[in-house]
Design an enzyme around this catalytic site. Structure first.
Site, short mmCIF file in Angstrom:
data_model
loop_
_atom_site.label_atom_id
_atom_site.label_comp_id
_atom_site.label_asym_id
_atom_site.label_seq_id
_atom_site.Cartn_x
_atom_site.Cartn_y
_atom_site.Cartn_z
N ASP A 173 0.82 -1.22 0.00
CA ASP A 173 0.00 0.00 0.00
C ASP A 173 0.86 1.27 0.00
OD1 ASP A 173 -2.33 -1.68 0.34
OD2 ASP A 173 -1.77 -1.84 2.44
N LYS B 51 2.54 2.02 -5.13
CA LYS B 51 3.28 1.50 -6.28
C LYS B 51 2.53 1.71 -7.58
CE LYS B 51 3.53 -2.58 -4.45
NZ LYS B 51 2.93 -2.21 -3.15
N ASN C 189 -5.27 -10.51 -4.55
CA ASN C 189 -5.32 -10.08 -3.15
C ASN C 189 -4.72 -8.69 -2.99
OD1 ASN C 189 -2.78 -11.13 -3.80
ND2 ASN C 189 -2.33 -11.73 -1.71
N ALA C 190 -4.15 -8.17 -4.06
CA ALA C 190 -3.57 -6.82 -4.03
C ALA C 190 -4.34 -5.94 -5.00
CB ALA C 190 -2.10 -6.86 -4.42
N GLY C 191 -4.36 -4.65 -4.73
CA GLY C 191 -5.01 -3.72 -5.64
C GLY C 191 -4.18 -2.47 -5.82
N HIS C 192 -4.10 -1.98 -7.03
CA HIS C 192 -3.41 -0.72 -7.30
C HIS C 192 -4.45 0.33 -7.69
CE1 HIS C 192 0.69 -2.81 -8.24
NE2 HIS C 192 0.45 -2.65 -6.96
N GLN D 216 2.09 -6.03 -3.12
CA GLN D 216 2.38 -6.03 -1.68
C GLN D 216 3.71 -5.32 -1.38
OE1 GLN D 216 1.55 -9.47 -2.91
NE2 GLN D 216 -0.56 -9.35 -2.34
N ALA E 130 -7.63 -1.28 -1.15
CA ALA E 130 -8.22 -1.17 -2.49
C ALA E 130 -8.98 -2.44 -2.86
CB ALA E 130 -7.12 -0.90 -3.52
N THR E 131 -8.57 -3.58 -2.31
CA THR E 131 -9.21 -4.85 -2.62
C THR E 131 -10.33 -5.18 -1.65
OG1 THR E 131 -7.20 -5.73 -3.64
CG2 THR E 131 -8.81 -7.34 -2.88
N THR E 132 -10.09 -4.99 -0.35
CA THR E 132 -11.04 -5.43 0.68
C THR E 132 -11.81 -4.29 1.33
OG1 THR E 132 -9.38 -5.30 2.43
CG2 THR E 132 -9.55 -7.39 1.21
N PRO F 138 -9.83 -1.05 6.91
CA PRO F 138 -9.03 0.08 7.38
C PRO F 138 -7.60 -0.37 7.66
CG PRO F 138 -10.54 -0.67 9.09
CD PRO F 138 -10.91 -1.41 7.85
N LEU G 43 3.53 12.43 0.93
CA LEU G 43 4.12 13.47 1.79
C LEU G 43 3.08 14.50 2.22
CD1 LEU G 43 7.51 13.93 -0.02
CD2 LEU G 43 7.31 13.61 2.44
N PHE H 289 2.73 13.36 -4.09
CA PHE H 289 1.96 14.14 -3.12
C PHE H 289 0.46 13.84 -3.10
CE2 PHE H 289 5.65 16.61 -4.48
CZ PHE H 289 6.29 16.75 -3.26
#
Length: 430
Positions: free
Chosen positions: A13, A16, A38-41, A224, A299-301, A304, A332, A414
């Protein structure tokens, strides 16, 4: 020719997806080399949010070929839905634009069912998996019981193998008090998936070798972060694949001597999803502020994210594990308005001071962070386009990170928009 690996240096997270999207303006090929859906961009382009789960972030660049490598585990239903969704948005998803390794492993319905059943049985001792079937799929890959995507295009061979494997999986599901799965439903559905995906399947290793020899720029995109790596992360609270830069070679089929540079993405603070130790975690109003202002939800689930101060000891270990040549600092702008900023520069453990991230889980649970405090800044920096225009306190924060990690910073980001960042150095350069 330039080949660049982009990895996360924390628990994922780190942003990337946006960085890869920005850098793919220079890339002819962008390659996803591990993980699954299992990952989300998350990308924001022209004020529109896009969430990708399997297709590489370069899909929004018209001249970039997107590649899913053999190290990825693919849920064909998720992938096909993603392809169809992007097609409806007017994007090119032809087999010349998207290429998938025929060796990539297939996530089957029993993988997801086992994932859910195991977490339910574990109760309070659960790992915190996304229940997408990622772990069980990698298990079958190592046990040599998995299906490569190309296997779905051979009906008779697929049928015989599926019958044998499903018998075993249904036995396990029964033990876990879960419903057994029906052979015919899986067989027909996955044959149809194989027919749909067949035009996209190719020998990715050969493709990348030819591209490299032809002088093409290749960018490798990890999912990840470093400390979710199955070997080098906070085991067992990790993902099921190697997330470090070295796996870009294994997960794509391009040799290690062909890699030129490795860019590590560092969020300006630290976040984590799921269970496991987190030395700099904040359980106060600052932690809440970081979560809300930074939009720290999966992004996937949608889960928080836990939030805390930037842990430079952790990132320093990621520098070593990945052989980082450059850094990118993201989010930043989330820190604006905080009067004092803290950075973890060491740990106390049983009366001793250590300057490395312990690989021992029990040891990591007991460390106390040692903080360096720096003045914060009040200004909104989200629209700034060059380093000199930043507030002095922001510059000092960035310089402290660079000096502590001893790796040059190539990019500052940013916010979520594609335009909200700028390069200090070109990370494609060796």
């Amino acid at each position: 020719m330039p080949t660049l690996v982009v990895v996360g240096t924390q628990w994922g997270d780190e942003g990337k997806g946006k960085v890869v999207d920005v850098l793919t303006e220079q890339a002819d090929f962008v390659v996803r080399f591990q993980g699954g859906n299992n990952a989300g961009h998350t990308l924001v382009i022209n004020k529109k949010k896009h969430i990708l789960h399997l297709i590489p972030s370069g899909i929004f660049r018209p001249n970039t070929v997107c590649v899913i490598g053999n190290g990825v585990v693919v849920d064909p239903e998720v992938l096909i839905n993603e392809i169809e969704k992007l097609k409806k948005e007017g994007l090119d998803l032809s087999p010349k634009k998207l290429i998938i390794s025929e060796k990539a492993q297939t996530i089957m319905p029993y993988h997801k069912a086992l994932d859910i059943a195991r977490e339910a049985k574990a109760g309070e001792n659960k790992i915190g998996t996304t229940c997408r079937g990622i772990g069980p799929c990698y298990e079958d890959k190592v046990a040599r019981k998995g299906f490569r995507l190309i296997d779905l295009t051979y009906p008779e061979t697929f049928k015989e193998k599926l019958k044998k494997i499903l018998e075993e999986k249904n036995f396990l599901l029964s033990y876990l008090n879960a419903e057994p799965l029906k052979f015919e439903e899986i067989y027909e559905k996955y044959l149809a998936f194989g027919e749909y995906l067949k035009p996209y399947l190719a020998d990715v290793s050969q493709l990348l070798w030819n591209a490299q020899k032809a002088g093409k720029n290749i960018l490798f995109e990890g999912a990840q972060g470093t400390f979710l790596d199955i070997d080098h992360g906070t085991y067992p609270y990790v993902t099921s694949s190697n997330t470090v830069a070295g796996n870009a070679c294994c997960g794509s089929g391009l040799g290690p001597t062909e890699i030129n540079s490795v860019l590590g993405i560092v969020k300006a603070y630290t976040t984590r999803v799921g269970e496991g130790p987190f030395p700099t975690e904040l359980h106060d109003e600052i932690g809440e502020l970081l979560r809300e202002r930074g939009g720290e939800y999966g992004a996937t689930t949608g889960r928080p994210r836990r939030c805390g101060w930037l842990d430079l000891v952790m990132v320093k270990t990621a520098v070593r594990l990945n052989g980082l040549t450059y850094l990118a600092i993201t989010k930043l702008d989330v820190l604006s308005g905080l009067k004092t900023l803290k950075l973890c520069v060491g740990y106390k453990y049983e009366g001793q001071i250590i300057d490395f991230f312990p690989s021992e889980l029990e040891k990591l649970k007991k460390v106390e962070p040692i903080y360096q405090e720096l003045p914060g800044w009040e200004e909104d920096i989200s629209q700034i386009k060059n380093f000199d225009a930043l507030p002095e306190a922001t510059k000092n924060y960035i310089k402290f990170i660079e000096q502590y990690l001893e790796v040059p910073i190539a990019l500052l980001s940013f916010g979520p928009e594609r335009e909200s960042c700028f390069l200090l150095k070109n990370p494609f350069d060796k």
